[in-house]
Motif scaffolding. Structure first.
Motif, PDB file in Angstrom:
ATOM      1  N   ALA A 209      69.437 -44.971 -26.004  1.00 55.67           N
ATOM      2  CA  ALA A 209      68.354 -44.579 -25.103  1.00 55.67           C
ATOM      3  C   ALA A 209      67.027 -44.442 -25.844  1.00 55.67           C
ATOM      4  CB  ALA A 209      68.698 -43.252 -24.410  1.00 55.67           C
ATOM      5  N   TYR A 210      65.948 -44.727 -25.098  1.00 54.27           N
ATOM      6  CA  TYR A 210      64.584 -44.668 -25.625  1.00 54.27           C
ATOM      7  C   TYR A 210      63.690 -44.003 -24.590  1.00 54.27           C
ATOM      8  CZ  TYR A 210      66.590 -48.549 -28.341  1.00 54.27           C
ATOM      9  OH  TYR A 210      67.400 -49.343 -29.113  1.00 54.27           O
ATOM     10  N   ALA A 211      62.670 -43.316 -25.071  1.00 53.30           N
ATOM     11  CA  ALA A 211      61.673 -42.698 -24.192  1.00 53.30           C
ATOM     12  C   ALA A 211      60.297 -43.262 -24.527  1.00 53.30           C
ATOM     13  CB  ALA A 211      61.672 -41.177 -24.352  1.00 53.30           C
ATOM     14  N   ARG A 212      59.498 -43.461 -23.522  1.00 57.34           N
ATOM     15  CA  ARG A 212      58.152 -43.992 -23.743  1.00 57.34           C
ATOM     16  C   ARG A 212      57.359 -43.064 -24.666  1.00 57.34           C
ATOM     17  NH1 ARG A 212      55.211 -45.242 -18.378  1.00 57.34           N
ATOM     18  NH2 ARG A 212      55.091 -42.960 -18.265  1.00 57.34           N
ATOM     19  N   PHE A 213      56.682 -43.679 -25.629  1.00 57.91           N
ATOM     20  CA  PHE A 213      55.851 -42.921 -26.566  1.00 57.91           C
ATOM     21  C   PHE A 213      54.440 -42.837 -25.998  1.00 57.91           C
ATOM     22  CE2 PHE A 213      53.339 -43.125 -30.745  1.00 57.91           C
ATOM     23  CZ  PHE A 213      53.291 -41.737 -30.837  1.00 57.91           C
ATOM     24  N   ASP A 214      54.085 -41.639 -25.554  1.00 55.15           N
ATOM     25  CA  ASP A 214      52.793 -41.470 -24.892  1.00 55.15           C
ATOM     26  C   ASP A 214      51.620 -41.632 -25.846  1.00 55.15           C
ATOM     27  OD1 ASP A 214      54.009 -41.070 -22.431  1.00 55.15           O
ATOM     28  OD2 ASP A 214      54.180 -38.898 -22.718  1.00 55.15           O
ATOM     29  N   GLY A 215      51.879 -41.561 -27.161  1.00 63.56           N
ATOM     30  CA  GLY A 215      50.810 -41.746 -28.128  1.00 63.56           C
ATOM     31  C   GLY A 215      50.557 -43.198 -28.500  1.00 63.56           C
ATOM     32  N   TYR A 216      51.308 -44.108 -27.894  1.00 63.08           N
ATOM     33  CA  TYR A 216      51.132 -45.519 -28.225  1.00 63.08           C
ATOM     34  C   TYR A 216      49.882 -46.081 -27.561  1.00 63.08           C
ATOM     35  CZ  TYR A 216      52.097 -50.484 -28.855  1.00 63.08           C
ATOM     36  OH  TYR A 216      52.007 -51.820 -29.212  1.00 63.08           O
ATOM     37  N   ARG A 217      49.096 -46.812 -28.321  1.00 58.06           N
ATOM     38  CA  ARG A 217      47.887 -47.438 -27.794  1.00 58.06           C
ATOM     39  C   ARG A 217      48.063 -48.956 -27.806  1.00 58.06           C
ATOM     40  NH1 ARG A 217      42.278 -44.691 -29.863  1.00 58.06           N
ATOM     41  NH2 ARG A 217      42.623 -42.595 -29.013  1.00 58.06           N
ATOM     42  N   PRO A 218      48.364 -49.542 -26.649  1.00 51.91           N
ATOM     43  CA  PRO A 218      48.531 -51.004 -26.638  1.00 51.91           C
ATOM     44  C   PRO A 218      47.205 -51.728 -26.840  1.00 51.91           C
ATOM     45  CG  PRO A 218      48.638 -50.125 -24.401  1.00 51.91           C
ATOM     46  CD  PRO A 218      48.576 -48.934 -25.330  1.00 51.91           C
ATOM     47  N   ARG A 219      47.282 -52.918 -27.391  1.00 53.97           N
ATOM     48  CA  ARG A 219      46.101 -53.757 -27.492  1.00 53.97           C
ATOM     49  C   ARG A 219      45.671 -54.188 -26.094  1.00 53.97           C
ATOM     50  NH1 ARG A 219      44.817 -55.603 -32.473  1.00 53.97           N
ATOM     51  NH2 ARG A 219      43.327 -56.968 -31.463  1.00 53.97           N
ATOM     52  N   GLU A 220      44.446 -54.652 -25.995  1.00 57.58           N
ATOM     53  CA  GLU A 220      44.004 -55.276 -24.758  1.00 57.58           C
ATOM     54  C   GLU A 220      44.498 -56.722 -24.727  1.00 57.58           C
ATOM     55  OE1 GLU A 220      39.813 -54.961 -24.428  1.00 57.58           O
ATOM     56  OE2 GLU A 220      39.808 -52.761 -24.271  1.00 57.58           O
ATOM     57  N   GLY A 221      44.542 -57.287 -23.541  1.00 56.10           N
ATOM     58  CA  GLY A 221      44.937 -58.679 -23.402  1.00 56.10           C
ATOM     59  C   GLY A 221      46.364 -58.838 -22.924  1.00 56.10           C
ATOM     60  N   ASN A 222      46.685 -60.041 -22.488  1.00 62.26           N
ATOM     61  CA  ASN A 222      48.018 -60.340 -21.979  1.00 62.26           C
ATOM     62  C   ASN A 222      49.018 -60.440 -23.116  1.00 62.26           C
ATOM     63  OD1 ASN A 222      47.095 -60.512 -19.300  1.00 62.26           O
ATOM     64  ND2 ASN A 222      46.504 -62.648 -19.586  1.00 62.26           N
ATOM     65  N   PRO A 223      50.238 -59.954 -22.889  1.00 67.98           N
ATOM     66  CA  PRO A 223      51.262 -60.064 -23.929  1.00 67.98           C
ATOM     67  C   PRO A 223      51.850 -61.472 -23.998  1.00 67.98           C
ATOM     68  CG  PRO A 223      52.180 -59.035 -21.979  1.00 67.98           C
ATOM     69  CD  PRO A 223      50.719 -59.246 -21.686  1.00 67.98           C
ATOM     70  N   GLU A 224      52.080 -61.950 -25.209  1.00 67.37           N
ATOM     71  CA  GLU A 224      52.784 -63.211 -25.446  1.00 67.37           C
ATOM     72  C   GLU A 224      53.711 -63.003 -26.630  1.00 67.37           C
ATOM     73  OE1 GLU A 224      50.333 -66.593 -26.131  1.00 67.37           O
ATOM     74  OE2 GLU A 224      49.335 -66.487 -24.189  1.00 67.37           O
ATOM     75  N   TRP A 225      54.975 -63.249 -26.442  1.00 65.94           N
ATOM     76  CA  TRP A 225      55.969 -63.033 -27.472  1.00 65.94           C
ATOM     77  C   TRP A 225      55.751 -61.663 -28.120  1.00 65.94           C
ATOM     78  CZ3 TRP A 225      59.854 -66.498 -29.694  1.00 65.94           C
ATOM     79  CH2 TRP A 225      60.123 -67.594 -28.877  1.00 65.94           C
ATOM     80  N   THR A 226      55.385 -61.587 -29.382  1.00 66.07           N
ATOM     81  CA  THR A 226      55.272 -60.280 -30.043  1.00 66.07           C
ATOM     82  C   THR A 226      53.824 -59.838 -30.228  1.00 66.07           C
ATOM     83  OG1 THR A 226      55.362 -61.297 -32.239  1.00 66.07           O
ATOM     84  CG2 THR A 226      57.447 -60.644 -31.249  1.00 66.07           C
TER      85      THR A 226
END
Length: 534
Positions: A209-226
């Protein structure tokens, strides 16, 4: 009764069973909207995605960890944890600036020192990493947000190395973990990825099991592969380990799970009739089936015998078995590199399967190898839908060819431990096992673990070749595509002569998920980001 028909009957019988097995409060409707439930292809045996090259470990790694660079759909390196990179005019100093606000799951900021220690540990484990590590002189981490890599010599493909998407990616972890012994897997899972690993909920063989990490800051832009914006839409991800594939597929059909990572071909007809389930190719480049020889002991320390095996088995037997006979789901590839990679030639057309179906020539050729009847132990992962049939085919074909074969079934976790043994066959050793590799993970000479000649440091099987390593080093140093193409051709020809491993063709594994799941991305593993409820 055919194996396929038997499995279909088992799957039908299992339909009412799945609910009884999986019914528990965690699957209640009030949690369904916020929880993604996935059935992985196998159990997660090793938590350390740098220590293990297993697909399931890499997939786990992308939940918990992040990388400085990722790749887009064209396999070009793109900044991920990094804002970007610059290189000095002489090619010997790379400066990588970290994005602002990166945090580990324990709340500590991600620093250049963490990145340096992580890259150093990774470079002792990974094939591409070792080539990179040999070029590194030192790291400068005096600025917490700038990692400076000082090289002994130019290493033009540095970003390709630290951004490789599979087996094993250069995941970044805290310095205190990265400084642990490189020959021992880490067990404390603290990363900076989109999900936190819930160690207290780990139930081996049942739940990860995993829980969302609220401190994560995703990059902007559409995701592609990794690469791109890794947005975690689900609060929680649960991997439901279900050894019986029919039961897992039944759970998917009844909506008790959302996603089956790898859909067995013989169960696909059941799923195809369900309008609430979508089936699609998981990886457009496909997955290569591989037979690995043990080079350290008899009988496969004999290259003539390895070439004999290449001549007596036929890829179509393996591919048809794994895909349920659907020819559109496989591709024969008589080459030591995946044919789905642009520029790869089928140089082995005159080598693969040339003795198949000719018993008299087979007997004569076997005698010429010097084979003395030694036992050939084939260890086989019976709990893997993609791998289990491979051992059966190999055992049958080699017995027909006159070899003394002992097929030993076991689960994948046991196989991973057993393959580390270099003991003779009659003392708990092995001669052959089978595995799968996403094509992108073995696309060129430095990445292709199945043919690298690293010996003791390399992939279990321990093929050693100074010539292969010389060609790999020259490929890395090459400054133009023409030189790299020539060196790839030379490495390819050498691998055909010495047969470090035996490619068994490429198949395109199917993944299946509920139609109310949107944003599922293709790639070499199933990524948790971007997926969301409709």
């Amino acid at each position: 009764m055919s194996l396929r028909r038997r499995n279909l009957m088992l799957a039908t019988a299992a339909l009412p069973l799945a609910g009884r097995i999986l019914a528990r409060p965690a699957l209640a409707q009030n949690r369904r909207a916020t929880t993604l439930r996935l059935v992985p292809s196998t159990d997660l045996v090793s938590l350390d995605p740098v220590f293990s090259t297993a697909l399931v470990a890499v997939q786990h790694g992308y939940h918990v960890f992040d990388t400085l660079y990722g790749v887009d759909s064209a396999m070009r390196p793109q900044p991920q944890m990094a804002e970007g990179a610059s290189v000095s005019d002489d090619g010997r100093i790379w400066s990588i600036r970290l994005r602002e606000g990166l945090l580990f799951h324990d709340g500590a900021p991600v620093r250049a020192a963490d990145c340096a220690a992580s890259l150093e540990r990774w470079s002792r484990r990974d094939t591409f990493g070792r080539a990179y590590g040999a070029a590194v002189d030192r790291y400068d981490t005096s600025d917490d947000r700038v990692l400076r890599i000082h090289l002994k010599r130019p290493f033009p493909r540095l970003l390709d190395a630290i951004g490789k998407p599979h087996s094993a990616p250069a995941f970044i972890m805290p310095e205190r973990l990265a400084r642990s012994a490189p020959d021992q897997p880490i067990t404390e899972m603290v990363g900076s990825g989109p999900y936190r690993f819930l160690a207290d909920e780990l139930d081996s063989g049942n739940l990860i099991a995993y829980a969302r990490f609220d401190g994560y800051r995703p990059r902007e832009g559409n995701p592609e592969w990794t690469s791109g914006g890794k947005v975690a839409h689900f609060e929680r991800v649960e991997w439901r380990v279900i050894a019986d594939k029919a039961t897992g597929v039944s759970a998917l059909q009844q909506g008790e799970v959302d996603w089956v990572e790898n859909l067995p071909a013989d169960l696909e007809p059941l799923v195809a009739r369900n309008s609430q389930v979508k089936v699609e190719n998981g990886d457009p480049l496909g997955t290569e089936l591989v037979l690995r020889f043990n080079h350290s002991v008899a009988p496969f320390n004999n290259p003539r015998l390895r070439r004999f095996v290449m001549a007596v088995v036929q890829q179509v037997d393996y591919l048809a078995t794994v895909t349920g006979g659907k020819s559109e789901d496989w591709r024969e590839c008589k080459a030591m590199f995946p044919c789905t990679i642009p520029g790869i030639e089928e140089l082995g057309r005159q080598d693969f399967g040339t003795l198949a179906g000719n018993p008299s020539r087979m007997a004569e050729a076997l005698k010429a190898t010097g084979y003395a009847g030694e036992k050939v132990v084939v260890i086989n992962a019976a709990d893997s839908a993609a791998i289990a049939p491979l051992g059966l085919v190999t055992a049958e074909r080699l017995r027909q060819a006159g070899l003394n074969v002992d097929l030993q079934d076991m689960d994948w976790g046991t196989l991973l431990q057993r393959r580390l043994s270099k003991a003779p066959a009659d003392q708990g050793g092995w001669g052959i096992y089978h595995s799968t590799w996403p094509s992108i993970a073995i696309a060129n000479p430095v990445l292709n673990t199945t043919v690298r000649g690293e010996g003791e440091r390399g992939w279990p099987g321990w093929y050693e070749s100074a010539e292969m390593e010389r060609l790999t080093a020259e490929w890395l140093a090459a400054s133009d595509d023409a030189a790299r193409d020539r060196l790839t051709h030379e490495a390819h020809a050498l691998a055909l002569r010495e047969v470090p491993s035996l490619p068994l063709g490429i198949y395109f594994p199917k993944t299946a998920y509920r139609t109310d799941l949107q944003g599922v991305l293709s790639g070499s593993v199933r990524y948790p980001w971007n997926a969301r409820r409709a």
